[in-house]
Design a protein around this motif. Structure first.
Motif, short mmCIF file in Angstrom:
data_model
loop_
_atom_site.label_atom_id
_atom_site.label_comp_id
_atom_site.label_asym_id
_atom_site.label_seq_id
_atom_site.Cartn_x
_atom_site.Cartn_y
_atom_site.Cartn_z
N ARG A 1 -6.93 -1.80 -2.59
CA ARG A 1 -6.88 -3.20 -2.13
C ARG A 1 -8.26 -3.79 -2.26
NH1 ARG A 1 -7.60 -6.42 2.52
NH2 ARG A 1 -5.95 -7.98 2.86
N TYR B 1 -3.98 -5.99 -5.12
CA TYR B 1 -3.53 -4.61 -5.00
C TYR B 1 -3.43 -4.06 -6.42
CZ TYR B 1 -2.45 -5.98 -0.24
OH TYR B 1 -2.55 -6.44 1.06
N LEU C 1 0.81 -1.21 0.00
CA LEU C 1 0.00 0.00 0.00
C LEU C 1 0.85 1.27 0.00
CD1 LEU C 1 -2.86 -0.93 2.51
CD2 LEU C 1 -3.03 -0.73 0.03
#
Length: 296
Positions: free
Chosen positions: A214, A223, A206
């Motif tokens: 996500r 992702y 992230l």
């Protein structure tokens, strides 16, 4: 207006290739629909889909992404302040007519694909010549997953796509899910270090850049930055499997750490499998994560 500049290099120097818009909106639509999976990570379903409602209307493109989420794609030749609201109108219609969309998926990709549609994460992709700062702000105020993608033609045979803004739908809900997931992770730490490793992998992925979404499915977490760049499967007994979009032929395959899974069935997307057992493996994998992120 995009700040990207493209130059053609020769032995005598460089020449700028000026950007331009399409002659007509249909040129962009036709090109992307013909190569939608490569350009947007979305499998094409239908073009100019007529919706059955009082006001009528046609959805420019319909598709399903790599995680089987339904996708509405709207195109504009230049800047159009109505593109987001128009797309949201079509998304609302789609969510109210799920059977019609499932029938499209079933007819094109089969019953198995139709049964996997991720109705919790529908997406809107707006492709336009440009967007205003108000557009980028507006998408953050909506509880939907929206991607704003700017296009530019360069010369006769080049087109560039640039993600201007990308937001995940239902931010409050997403925070609750993350809090529950964090609590689950903490509870599972007594079972070993793999849960801690999975949490660390999530944080690393992230943090690779802005606009990363996500998407949680039962078999994996994806992702994505417009397209998937990593998929993480639930921890196994001794390892955590991560699948990346990095080209296996472009990296050194290390037995027990990386594996070329091109053509092999597995959950998620990506041809490079990374096997993580320790935090040290995660440190080794971060260059591969960045390589995959850059590839999409």
């Amino acid at each position: 207006m995009s700040g990207l500049k493209l130059f053609h290099t020769t032995n005598s120097g460089v020449t700028e290739v000026p950007p331009r818009l399409a002659e007509v909106e249909a040129d962009v639509q036709d090109l992307i629909e013909a190569h939608m999976e490569t350009m947007l990570g979305v499998r094409f379903l239908a073009s100019e889909y007529v919706i059955d409602c009082v006001d009528g209307g046609r959805i420019d493109s319909l598709g399903v992404d790599e995680n089987f989420a339904p996708v509405v794609v709207e195109y504009k030749r230049g800047t159009d302040p109505g593109v987001i609201h128009q797309g949201l109108y079509y998304m609302a219609w789609l969510m109210a007519h799920k059977d019609a969309f499932q029938n499209l998926v079933r007819d094109r990709f089969g019953a198995s694909a139709a049964s996997q549609i991720l109705w919790s994460a529908p997406r809107l992709i707006c492709v336009a010549g440009d967007f205003t700062r108000y557009d980028a702000h507006a998408v953050r105020e909506h509880r939907r997953s929206i991607d704003l993608v700017r296009y530019r033609y360069f010369g006769n045979d080049l087109i560039g796509l640039e993600t201007v803004a990308s937001v995940t739908g239902h931010p409050a809900r997403a925070r609750r899910v993350r809090r529950r997931a964090a609590g689950t992770m903490s509870a599972r730490r007594q079972d070993g270090t793999l849960a801690e490793l999975a949490e660390a992998v999530n944080e690393v992925l992230l943090s690779l850049g802005d606009g990363i979404t996500r998407v949680q499915r039962k078999q994996y977490a994806a992702y994505q930055r417009l397209r998937n760049f990593a998929c993480v499967c639930p921890p196994q007994q001794t390892k955590l499997l991560v699948y990346l979009k990095a080209d296996p032929k472009a990296v050194d395959i290390v037995p027990g750490f990386t594996r070329d899974v091109t053509g092999l069935g597995h959950h998620g997307t990506g041809d490079l499998e990374v096997q993580l057992r320790t935090e040290r493996d995660l440190d080794r994998a971060q260059d591969l994560f960045r390589l995959s992120y850059a590839a999409v």
